[in-house]
Design a protein around this motif. Structure first.
Motif, mmCIF file in Angstrom:
data_model
loop_
_atom_site.group_PDB
_atom_site.id
_atom_site.type_symbol
_atom_site.label_atom_id
_atom_site.label_comp_id
_atom_site.label_asym_id
_atom_site.label_seq_id
_atom_site.Cartn_x
_atom_site.Cartn_y
_atom_site.Cartn_z
ATOM 1 N N TYR A 114 32.233 9.793 -6.304
ATOM 2 C CA TYR A 114 31.837 8.449 -6.725
ATOM 3 C C TYR A 114 30.723 7.902 -5.842
ATOM 4 O O TYR A 114 29.792 7.243 -6.317
ATOM 5 N N ASP A 115 30.817 8.182 -4.553
ATOM 6 C CA ASP A 115 29.778 7.733 -3.619
ATOM 7 C C ASP A 115 28.449 8.393 -3.950
ATOM 8 O O ASP A 115 27.389 7.764 -3.831
ATOM 9 N N TYR A 116 28.492 9.661 -4.367
ATOM 10 C CA TYR A 116 27.264 10.370 -4.725
ATOM 11 C C TYR A 116 26.619 9.729 -5.951
ATOM 12 O O TYR A 116 25.398 9.489 -5.973
ATOM 13 N N VAL A 117 27.435 9.451 -6.982
ATOM 14 C CA VAL A 117 26.898 8.815 -8.189
ATOM 15 C C VAL A 117 26.294 7.457 -7.841
ATOM 16 O O VAL A 117 25.176 7.127 -8.251
ATOM 17 N N ARG A 118 27.025 6.684 -7.066
ATOM 18 C CA ARG A 118 26.570 5.352 -6.678
ATOM 19 C C ARG A 118 25.231 5.417 -5.929
ATOM 20 O O ARG A 118 24.306 4.662 -6.227
ATOM 21 N N ALA A 119 25.138 6.322 -4.981
ATOM 22 C CA ALA A 119 23.917 6.460 -4.188
ATOM 23 C C ALA A 119 22.755 6.940 -5.049
ATOM 24 O O ALA A 119 21.615 6.488 -4.879
ATOM 25 N N PHE A 120 23.025 7.856 -5.973
ATOM 26 C CA PHE A 120 21.979 8.374 -6.849
ATOM 27 C C PHE A 120 21.429 7.265 -7.745
ATOM 28 O O PHE A 120 20.208 7.117 -7.895
ATOM 29 N N ILE A 121 22.326 6.502 -8.338
ATOM 30 C CA ILE A 121 21.900 5.404 -9.210
ATOM 31 C C ILE A 121 21.080 4.393 -8.426
ATOM 32 O O ILE A 121 20.008 3.951 -8.857
ATOM 33 N N ARG A 122 21.565 4.031 -7.248
ATOM 34 C CA ARG A 122 20.871 3.039 -6.442
ATOM 35 C C ARG A 122 19.482 3.528 -6.038
ATOM 36 O O ARG A 122 18.506 2.772 -6.111
#
Length: 256
Positions: free
Chosen positions: A91-99
């Protein structure tokens, strides 16, 4: 469904493009259609015979970019659930990628969409077929690279995740050699470097150089320029890994 309403999709201003129809549109719900009808004063059409949702004319860069992002979220849900776990690292990876690639304003809505998708059954082959019909090959390679990186967020791609990635590659009509090339990018061995360039260790020096040129051309960030500078920036990572694989082989062989 708590994702309805124009406010929820503030980051895309109602411009979703081709994901509003077909299997992806069905996953996200009827609210997409009603939101777009309102946004464009009814000047949209839903072609039930093809499963594609189209506005007159071609899709803009914004529509293509937002369709890429929604496709990314749908397949992210499939990868995250592959091993039966919901790891914080993923989830942290998805969040960081989107940001990093779509801006901080996109993050809250994107994560809500992902949470919603986690409660739905995703048919990888139906979704993949829709994506394959609407994205060119270079765009699909970039999408698959992101998914492989997501699976590796905890430092390990387990068998269940690899099986799902293999199925996604097939659904996206990505060749097995290209899929293996991308998966090999997450290993630092010389053997993996050859797989990244899609050649065997028995290849001649000239074949190594030719393979590098071919892979660099196929995976160049400019190939996804029509998805906008954000996605083009993300594609640079994949391009860099191809260069690193080439340098690894050159060093091992003592090539100039």
């Amino acid at each position: 469904m708590y994702l309805c309403g124009m406010g929820t999709f503030k980051w895309i201003a109602g411009i979703l493009g081709w994901v509003t129809g077909g299997p992806i549109g069905a996953l996200l719900g009827y609210f997409i259609g009603s939101t777009l009808e309102s946004a464009f004063d009814g000047k949209v059409t839903f072609e039930t015979n093809t499963g594609s949702y189209r506005r007159p004319g071609t899709y803009s860069t914004t529509e293509q970019r937002n369709s890429f992002m929604v496709s990314l979220l749908v397949l992210s849900s499939a990868v995250i659930r592959a091993d039966g776990k919901y790891l914080q690292e993923e989830y942290d990876y998805v969040r960081a990628f989107i940001r990093a690639n779509f801006g901080a304003q996109a993050e809250p809505e994107a994560m809500r969409i992902l949470q919603e998708l986690n409660g739905k059954e995703i048919n990888i082959y139906n979704v993949g077929s829709q994506i394959a019909q609407n994205m060119n090959y270079s765009q699909r390679l970039q999408l698959f690279h992101y998914l492989a990186d997501l699976a590796n967020a905890d430092g390990n791609v387990c068998k269940a995740e690899r099986d799902v990635l293999t199925a996604i590659a097939s659904a996206l009509r990505i060749t097995s050699s290209d899929a293996e090339s991308i998966l090999a990018m997450f290993s630092k061995s010389t053997e993996s470097a050859y797989t990244v360039l899609e050649i065997s260790p028995s290849a001649t020096d000239e074949e190594v150089k030719k393979a590098y040129r071919s892979m660099a051309m196929k995976n160049h960030p400019d190939k996804v320029a029509n998805l906008g500078p954000e996605v083009q920036k993300a594609a640079q990572e994949k391009f860099q890994k191809i260069q690193e694989a080439y340098e690894t082989i050159k060093k091992e062989r003592g090539m100039n």
